[in-house]
Design a protein around this motif. Structure first.
Motif, PDB file in Angstrom:
ATOM      1  N   ILE A   1       0.416   3.709  -3.142  1.00 12.32           N
ATOM      2  CA  ILE A   1      -0.171   5.045  -3.003  1.00 12.32           C
ATOM      3  C   ILE A   1       0.856   6.109  -3.387  1.00 12.32           C
ATOM      4  O   ILE A   1       0.512   7.162  -3.917  1.00 12.32           O
TER       5      ILE A   1
ATOM      6  N   ARG B   1       0.787  -1.224   0.000  1.00 12.61           N
ATOM      7  CA  ARG B   1       0.000   0.000   0.000  1.00 12.61           C
ATOM      8  C   ARG B   1       0.822   1.278   0.000  1.00 12.61           C
ATOM      9  O   ARG B   1       0.508   2.215  -0.720  1.00 12.61           O
TER      10      ARG B   1
ATOM     11  N   TYR C   1       0.817   6.211  -7.031  1.00 10.48           N
ATOM     12  CA  TYR C   1      -0.508   6.656  -7.446  1.00 10.48           C
ATOM     13  C   TYR C   1      -0.649   8.173  -7.333  1.00 10.48           C
ATOM     14  O   TYR C   1      -1.071   8.849  -8.257  1.00 10.48           O
ATOM     15  N   ILE C   2      -0.237   8.704  -6.161  1.00  8.13           N
ATOM     16  CA  ILE C   2      -0.423  10.149  -5.987  1.00  8.13           C
ATOM     17  C   ILE C   2       0.633  10.957  -6.729  1.00  8.13           C
ATOM     18  O   ILE C   2       0.517  12.165  -6.857  1.00  8.13           O
ATOM     19  N   THR C   3       1.645  10.288  -7.223  1.00 10.03           N
ATOM     20  CA  THR C   3       2.668  10.996  -7.990  1.00 10.03           C
ATOM     21  C   THR C   3       2.140  11.499  -9.334  1.00 10.03           C
ATOM     22  O   THR C   3       2.526  12.564  -9.798  1.00 10.03           O
ATOM     23  N   VAL C   4       1.213  10.732  -9.926  1.00  7.25           N
ATOM     24  CA  VAL C   4       0.844  10.982 -11.325  1.00  7.25           C
ATOM     25  C   VAL C   4       0.304  12.391 -11.597  1.00  7.25           C
ATOM     26  O   VAL C   4       0.824  13.081 -12.482  1.00  7.25           O
TER      27      VAL C   4
END
Lengths: 456, 136
Positions: free
Chosen positions: A166, A162, A169-172
């Protein structure tokens, strides 16, 4: 569980690798768009823009990017629609134009083998970039950084760890903002937009070279677009999402990469960001973009291997792909200090055969099946497929050879532009052979494969 | 033990509202950055946070609490973008290029961390309660 042809079928491999996606798993068009954006968020796309900057000024870069991406948008949207309509992934769709065993060969060519190569290359680039940012530390040598980078990327996909998931994921979203900031910072430092539009290389290459270059960057992505589009809530969700993300955001990334290189003079965008003073954190985020792409590489390769072998779960294949890719990057590229060029060459060679697979899929789905044979794509236990679709295999090989001959030797079949020739030859040849043999009443599909209860 | 649908919806609304407020604070800090580069950075990232929150908050509010997936998907999308921009403040606020004066840079850096930590917590909690995967 998934419902296939009225029967409840257990998803033994995970991620509906051999099954159609059930209605309760469908996602919005925006969701599909976001997934494609995550895949596109890779530093290699910016490097590709830098490549264009060595051939063109910015206006021409924008022109070739728009034309190349428009072609990618059309090609990819057509293939994505097949996934949206049938709810099947690419490797399942191949069972019709290539046959069941032909689909295994096609899956090897378009995904199973090249994506391991690209996993290795991305991991190697990760190691190099970390080494550029933090030189001189044992943990940041190319070999060691490639090893821990590859393992971390694999863990994300394997166990959905996780914290890592995450993080990537939040980097994009910020990754795209960062590229925009880098672009404006480069313009700001280099003397404004006047300098940006005036910058140009000494020699300008022909437009066709750039268009082929842009199309070739993401042609393989078009072919595996159904892996994501099959989840779209509407049949056209994946097509719209694909077309928009390629046309707008890939053009933007190429433009930004080219602009940063033209203005800073550095062909390495990571170095360019460092020169601008955007901070180490920004550099780290830039390479984290590779993370989301390698997630997808291992995920798509795992889907392909399941459809080829029919053994092991998706997560196990993800681990296998990740381990092989990491070993290639860390040992070959890092420890032995050897170039990954042989692997890149092999991946590139297989890449000649990827657009023909897509062209054969389009020809079969939209023309032969719909207009000539009047058949619909059906999947599920008990479904019978041909073992080999001879015109499909011939078209795939002939198209790949035409693309290779055009690119390497400049042979014009018919245009001399590699990707274009590969697509034209395979598309036309498939239709001529399939329609001709079908009309003549001759059997062109060999053998019979009955789908097993697992969907294999 | 799962929370009630009403609590999940309430938590989603509050989380988006928290991000909205923090986004507005970063916009308000823009004139105090002391340099046009810092000003545009704050305006750019702050505007993305505010837009992502303003657009999605009514969507979440209009969903029935019982429709957990309907609540979870837009909430996660909104928080995803806001949290990511929070990460943006963390990595850029103190970067030399932007020339932001120290006190404002520290304020933006701290706000970025708050958004990042709270955003991750909210994303994981909403994902778990609504059964919506993070890769929405």
């Amino acid at each position: 569980m998934a419902s296939q042809a009225g029967k409840e079928v257990k998803d033994v491999y995970g991620d509906y690798a051999t099954l159609t996606v059930p209605p309760q798993e469908l996602r919005s068009t925006l969701n599909i768009f976001m997934v494609y954006m995550g895949v596109l968020a890779v530093i290699a796309a910016i490097f590709a823009g830098s490549g264009l900057a060595t051939m063109y000024d910015l206006t021409t870069t924008l022109t070739v990017s728009l034309i190349g991406n428009a072609l990618l948008a059309i090609f990819g949207a057509l293939i994505a629609y097949m996934g949206g309509t049938t709810r099947a992934n690419t490797y399942m769709l191949l069972r019709y134009p290539l046959g069941r065993v032909g689909a295994m060969i096609g899956s090897l060519v378009i995904s199973a083998l090249p994506l391991i190569m690209w996993y290795a290359v991305e991991t190697w680039l990760f190691g190099i970039t970390v080494n550029v940012i933090y030189p001189g530390h044992p943990l940041t040598s190319i070999a060691v950084a490639s090893a821990w980078g590859g393992i971390l990327m694999m863990l994300t996909a394997y166990i959905g760890y996780r914290a890592m998931a995450i993080l990537s994921y939040i980097t994009v979203p910020f990754w795209y903002a960062l590229i925009a900031i880098g672009l404006f910072a480069a313009v700001d430092v280099a003397g404004g937009f006047g300098a940006l539009w005036a910058a140009r290389p000494q020699v300008i290459a022909p437009l066709s070279v750039g268009i082929t270059y842009v199309f070739g960057l993401y042609a393989s992505g078009c072919v595996i677009a159904p892996d994501v589009s099959r989840y779209g809530v509407k049949k056209w969700s994946g097509s719209i999402a694909w077309a928009l993300h390629v046309l707008i955001f890939m053009t933007f990334l190429l433009f930004a990469g080219a602009a940063m290189t033209l203005l800073t003079g550095s062909p390495n965008v990571v170095v360019a960001i460092a020169q601008l003073g955007l901070g180490v954190g920004a550099l780290l985020l830039a390479i984290l973009g590779q993370w989301t792409t390698n997630d997808n590489n291992s995920w798509s390769a795992a889907l392909a291997w399941i459809n080829i072998v029919g053994k092991l779960k998706r997560s196990q294949w993800v681990a296998i792909v990740g381990v092989i890719g990491t070993i290639i990057a860390a040992v070959w590229g890092g420890v032995w200090g050897m170039s990954l060029d042989p692997f890149i060459a092999f991946g590139t060679f297989l890449g000649y055969f990827i657009p023909p697979v897509g062209a054969t899929m389009v020809a079969d789905f939209y023309i032969f099946s719909k207009l000539v044979a009047k058949r619909t794509y059906v999947f599920g236990p008990g479904t019978k497929y041909a073992t080999i679709n001879i015109p499909g295999i011939i078209a795939m090989i002939a198209g790949g050879v035409a693309g290779w001959a055009a690119t390497v030797y400049g042979v014009k079949v018919p245009t001399g532009v590699g990707v274009a020739d590969a697509i034209i030859v395979s598309f036309v040849l498939y239709l001529v052979l399939a329609v001709g043999l079908y009309k003549a009443g001759l059997k062109f599909e060999v053998g019979e494969w009955v789908e097993r209860p697992t969907g294999f | 033990m799962s929370a009630s649908p009403q609590k999940v919806k309430r938590f989603a609304e509050v989380s988006i509202a928290v991000m909205l407020m923090l986004g507005i604070v970063t916009l308000a800090l823009a004139p105090f950055t002391g340099h046009y580069r810092g000003f545009y950075l704050s305006i750019f990232l702050g505007a993305i946070i505010v837009v992502a929150s303003v657009v999605y908050l009514p969507i979440v509010r209009m969903k029935k609490a019982e429709d957990l997936r309907g609540v979870g998907v837009p909430a996660i999308q909104s928080l995803w973008i806001s949290t990511s921009m929070g990460l943006g403040y963390v990595v850029t606020a103190l970067a030399p290029y932007f020339n932001i004066n120290f006190s404002t840079a520290v304020a933006l850096f701290v706000i970025g961390w708050v958004m990042l930590i709270y955003g991750c917590y909210a994303l994981l909690k909403i994902s778990k309660e609504s059964k919506v995967p993070l890769s929405v």
